[in-house]
Design an enzyme around this catalytic site. Structure first.
Site, mmCIF file in Angstrom:
data_model
loop_
_atom_site.group_PDB
_atom_site.id
_atom_site.type_symbol
_atom_site.label_atom_id
_atom_site.label_comp_id
_atom_site.label_asym_id
_atom_site.label_seq_id
_atom_site.Cartn_x
_atom_site.Cartn_y
_atom_site.Cartn_z
ATOM 1 N N ASP A 166 0.770 -1.242 -0.090
ATOM 2 C CA ASP A 166 0.059 0.068 -0.119
ATOM 3 C C ASP A 166 0.899 1.209 -0.078
ATOM 4 O O ASP A 166 1.806 1.148 0.357
ATOM 5 C CB ASP A 166 -1.069 0.038 1.122
ATOM 6 C CG ASP A 166 -2.179 0.898 0.792
ATOM 7 O OD1 ASP A 166 -2.335 1.484 0.016
ATOM 8 O OD2 ASP A 166 -2.944 1.369 1.737
ATOM 9 N N GLY A 167 0.349 2.223 -0.451
ATOM 10 C CA GLY A 167 0.879 3.783 -0.552
ATOM 11 C C GLY A 167 -0.014 4.621 -0.044
ATOM 12 O O GLY A 167 -1.002 4.419 0.101
ATOM 13 N N GLU A 190 2.153 4.001 -3.864
ATOM 14 C CA GLU A 190 1.801 2.523 -4.392
ATOM 15 C C GLU A 190 2.740 1.942 -5.141
ATOM 16 O O GLU A 190 3.101 0.815 -5.254
ATOM 17 C CB GLU A 190 0.542 2.639 -5.267
ATOM 18 C CG GLU A 190 -0.735 3.341 -4.533
ATOM 19 C CD GLU A 190 -1.291 2.250 -3.413
ATOM 20 O OE1 GLU A 190 -0.819 1.037 -3.335
ATOM 21 O OE2 GLU A 190 -2.255 2.649 -2.782
ATOM 22 N N ASP A 207 -4.308 -2.813 -3.256
ATOM 23 C CA ASP A 207 -5.576 -2.184 -3.235
ATOM 24 C C ASP A 207 -5.553 -1.161 -4.683
ATOM 25 O O ASP A 207 -6.674 -0.253 -4.703
ATOM 26 C CB ASP A 207 -6.210 -1.327 -2.053
ATOM 27 C CG ASP A 207 -5.305 -0.254 -1.662
ATOM 28 O OD1 ASP A 207 -4.372 -0.059 -2.186
ATOM 29 O OD2 ASP A 207 -5.357 0.135 -0.491
ATOM 30 N N HIS A 241 -9.370 -0.352 2.572
ATOM 31 C CA HIS A 241 -10.390 -0.078 3.740
ATOM 32 C C HIS A 241 -11.629 -1.016 3.811
ATOM 33 O O HIS A 241 -12.590 -0.088 4.092
ATOM 34 C CB HIS A 241 -10.656 1.378 3.637
ATOM 35 C CG HIS A 241 -9.465 2.218 3.514
ATOM 36 N ND1 HIS A 241 -8.281 2.364 4.476
ATOM 37 C CD2 HIS A 241 -9.027 2.975 2.258
ATOM 38 C CE1 HIS A 241 -7.561 3.255 3.811
ATOM 39 N NE2 HIS A 241 -7.875 3.528 2.548
ATOM 40 N N ASP A 257 -1.601 -0.249 5.110
ATOM 41 C CA ASP A 257 -1.989 1.311 5.160
ATOM 42 C C ASP A 257 -1.603 1.902 6.170
ATOM 43 O O ASP A 257 -1.004 3.125 6.055
ATOM 44 C CB ASP A 257 -3.336 1.237 5.039
ATOM 45 C CG ASP A 257 -4.028 2.574 4.937
ATOM 46 O OD1 ASP A 257 -3.908 3.372 4.076
ATOM 47 O OD2 ASP A 257 -4.833 3.118 6.093
#
Length: 199
Positions: free
Chosen positions: A59-60, A95, A117, A173, A183
């Site tokens: 994740d970023g 990301e 994601d 999320h 995250d």
């Protein structure tokens, strides 16, 4: 197929060239030369992870987008994590860096599932960058792709891998434990980059 389903086509060279122009490549398994190097799965159903030597969530994050940027990966196989940040960047940069660092962590030989994601990152790694590379690192409109240096580094890592690399899209999320952990780490790295003013 876009959902990761393998299909086979009897073809002439002209059909192969047409498919290649659209970012598709023949399945090496169909030709008896092994299996495809990478595949993407973008529906919401989770993939069976037991077939992989490593499963890594990425994740970023960018505070303000653009703004302080963080990236993170979580190795679901070992529990290891990695993260870092930049004082200024975008969510897409975060990301991409998360994927690049996850690939470096995983090594080249192991069969790897990357869970992200970001459909932007998955599309770049599995489809778009191959077309850009064929066109001399230009998009269809002739423009240079954004974040090209990171994209090229990712493609070099993917091309050097001997293990299978699969990608799974995870809804962000949405309660996925490892996605949420990545995250949290990415946001913390972005905040740390703000405070330190360094990468």
């Amino acid at each position: 197929m876009r959902d990761g389903t393998v299909f086979y086509v009897w073809h002439t060279d002209r059909v192969v060239a047409l498919l290649a122009a659209r970012g598709l490549e023949p399945d090496a398994a169909a030709a008896g030369a092994g299996r495809p190097k990478s595949r993407a799965k973008t529906d919401a159903a989770p993939r069976d992870t037991s077939a992989y030597g490593k499963v890594v969530a990425t994740d970023g994050s960018a505070l303000g987008n653009p703004g302080p940027t963080g990236w993170a990966w979580v190795d679901q196989t070992t529990g290891e994590t990695g993260s870092g940040g930049l004082p200024h960047g975008t969510n897409n940069i975060g990301e991409l860096l998360a994927l690049l660092e996850a690939l470096r962590h995983a090594g080249r030989e192991v069969d790897l599932l990357v869970r992200a994601d970001s459909q932007y990152v998955i599309n770049i790694a599995t489809t778009w960058a191959k077309g850009w590379q064929r066109r001399g690192w230009r998009k269809g409109d002739g423009k240079v792709p954004e974040n090209l240096e990171i994209v090229q580094a990712i493609m070099a890592e993917l091309e050097a891998r001997t293990g299978l690399t699969d990608f799974e899209w995870v809804r962000g999320h949405n309660g996925d434990v490892h996605n949420e952990q990545a995250d949290v780490l990415a946001v913390a790295a972005a905040r740390a980059a703000t405070a330190a003013g360094v990468r």
